[in-house]
Design an enzyme around this catalytic site. Structure first.
Site, PDB file in Angstrom:
ATOM      1  N   ASN A 152      49.893  29.334  39.620  1.00  0.00           N
ATOM      2  CA  ASN A 152      49.347  30.025  38.457  1.00  0.00           C
ATOM      3  C   ASN A 152      50.421  30.619  37.558  1.00  0.00           C
ATOM      4  O   ASN A 152      50.159  30.901  36.388  1.00  0.00           O
ATOM      5  CB  ASN A 152      48.402  31.137  38.908  1.00  0.00           C
ATOM      6  CG  ASN A 152      49.055  32.109  39.877  1.00  0.00           C
ATOM      7  OD1 ASN A 152      49.476  31.713  40.967  1.00  0.00           O
ATOM      8  ND2 ASN A 152      49.152  33.366  39.501  1.00  0.00           N
ATOM      9  N   GLN A 180      43.551  26.848  39.150  1.00  0.00           N
ATOM     10  CA  GLN A 180      44.224  26.475  37.905  1.00  0.00           C
ATOM     11  C   GLN A 180      44.094  24.989  37.573  1.00  0.00           C
ATOM     12  O   GLN A 180      44.389  24.591  36.446  1.00  0.00           O
ATOM     13  CB  GLN A 180      45.715  26.849  37.968  1.00  0.00           C
ATOM     14  CG  GLN A 180      45.995  28.337  37.976  1.00  0.00           C
ATOM     15  CD  GLN A 180      45.618  29.040  36.680  1.00  0.00           C
ATOM     16  OE1 GLN A 180      45.399  28.420  35.645  1.00  0.00           O
ATOM     17  NE2 GLN A 180      45.545  30.363  36.732  1.00  0.00           N
ATOM     18  N   SER A 200      37.237  28.587  40.199  1.00  0.00           N
ATOM     19  CA  SER A 200      36.851  29.758  39.409  1.00  0.00           C
ATOM     20  C   SER A 200      36.369  29.320  38.039  1.00  0.00           C
ATOM     21  O   SER A 200      36.979  28.463  37.391  1.00  0.00           O
ATOM     22  CB  SER A 200      38.037  30.717  39.258  1.00  0.00           C
ATOM     23  OG  SER A 200      37.657  31.865  38.521  1.00  0.00           O
ATOM     24  N   CYS A 328      49.773  43.776  37.470  1.00  0.00           N
ATOM     25  CA  CYS A 328      50.211  45.033  36.855  1.00  0.00           C
ATOM     26  C   CYS A 328      49.603  46.163  37.670  1.00  0.00           C
ATOM     27  O   CYS A 328      48.382  46.297  37.737  1.00  0.00           O
ATOM     28  CB  CYS A 328      49.726  45.087  35.406  1.00  0.00           C
ATOM     29  SG  CYS A 328      50.821  45.971  34.306  1.00  0.00           S
TER      30      CYS A 328
END
Length: 384
Positions: A152, A180, A200, A328
């Site tokens: 990814n 992906q 996904s 993050c």
């Protein structure tokens, strides 16, 4: 301010035709797909048709597909379900790679705390796992091997057919995170030596919060959730009917447009690297990942001398969405575990940015975005 979305690997825009399908369901009659009355039967019919369309697109039986909330859940229940089934057969070893998505790595570490032995395979400087390393690691006690289809962060494609054959020969289940690659690489589960595969929706222009896990009908598997008979008791919970129907539509659109989409994405990627090289200089820019065995829409670039956080902040101020390619946490950008696993120099790890392209991107907007990059890079250099 003009804005540019170059972060499709994080989440892609929902296709208008997908929105239309979902809105028709939301605006229609209510219904729980587990209910026996006519409203429930209508909802169940929508889920069944969606399952059939997705199964046809990836080459499996509809009964082998389990709907989930997305790639992270699919990865988790694949690892926990297969590992626990393996332990019941006396197998307590798991093999994965050091460059997997955190959904796999963190699940593997949790299983390690639960008493499993875990081997983390290295990757080379391009981010690829060596089939020879996999063959050396997989043994009679190995319950599960998990290696992603393509990374990814860098887009590097893994040799899953070779690793799958090794796993099958050694009696281990093989899981592949294909989040992906769905809609970008052909997937035929009738031919691939794969026992579990994660998908996904929001990476293929479908809605967020929907995914699927392929479980081969012969694969030992223990459910990790309980409380209902949905999904053949492999993943209980009320089905997201509109989301599942939207997911099926997005896959249909993605698979049908694959032949024309891939060359255009390759061109977009090539032009962006070309523009960044012109602006930043060939000696101060590095592209991370495999030069040929890679996805067409992802490019990971190190802007050597400008740290990732500074680059992302300036990109955002210029209206350009990109990513550091890693999580993050509490406002602090983590350094990429993928690039570190590849053994790249610190200066490349510290300055890496992932750009990813898709639906809605144009060559014209690349030029406009590149001009903005040239402006703020000139300002950064002047102030440094």
């Amino acid at each position: 301010m003009e804005r540019f979305y170059f972060d499709h690997a994080a989440s892609s825009p929902v296709h208008p035709e997908v929105v239309k399908v979902m809105m028709e369901i939301y605006a229609g009659a209510p219904g729980n797909a587990s209910s026996l009355h006519s409203f429930g039967r209508s909802a169940r019919s929508l889920v069944s048709r969606a399952r059939e369309r997705i199964a046809e697109a990836v080459g499996c039986s509809p009964s082998e597909l389990v709907f989930t909330s997305g790639g992270t859940e699919s990865d988790n229940i694949a690892l926990f379900g297969a590992a626990r089934a393996g332990r019941a057969r006396g197998k307590n070893h798991i093999v994965t790679s050091a460059a997997e998505h955190h959904a796999v790595l963190d699940a593997a570490e949790a299983l390690e705390r639960d008493g499993f032995r875990v081997t983390f395979l290295p990757v080379d400087g391009n981010g690829r796992v060596s089939p020879a390393d996999a063959e050396a690691a997989v043994g009679p006690e190995t319950a599960l091997v998990s290696v992603m289809h393509a990374n990814n962060e860098t887009g590097t494609i893994q040799p899953i057919a070779e690793i799958g054959e090794i796993s099958r020969k050694r009696g281990a289940l093989f899981h592949v995170d294909a989040v992906q690659t769905l809609g970008l690489l052909p997937i035929d589960l009738k031919r691939l030596p794969v026992d579990l595969m994660s998908f996904s929706s929001h990476k293929v222009n479908g809605p967020q919060g929907v995914g699927a896990l392929y479980i081969n009908k012969s694969a030992p598997f223990e459910p990790t959730f309980f409380g209902g008979s949905q999904e053949r008791k492999r993943r209980p919970g009320t089905e997201n009917v509109a989301g599942i129907a939207g997911f099926a539509k997005s896959i249909e659109l993605s698979v049908n447009s694959m032949a024309e989409k891939k060359p255009f994405l390759e061109l977009i990627r090539y032009k962006w690297v070309e523009r960044m090289t012109d602006i930043f200089g060939r000696d101060r820019l590095a592209v991370n990942g495999h030069p040929s065995e890679r996805l067409p829409h992802i490019v990971n670039i190190s802007f050597i001398g400008v740290d990732t956080e500074t680059m992302l902040m300036n990109l955002d101020m210029a209206g350009i969405a990109a990513s550091g390619g890693s999580a993050c946490t509490a406002g602090a950008l983590e350094k990429s575990h993928v690039l570190r696993a590849m053994g790249l120099p610190e200066e490349r790890i510290d300055s890496a940015v992932r750009f990813s392209f898709g639906l809605g991107n144009t060559l014209e907007e690349l030029d406009a975005a590149a001009q903005k990059v040239a402006t703020f890079l000139g300002r950064i250099r002047k102030n440094s």
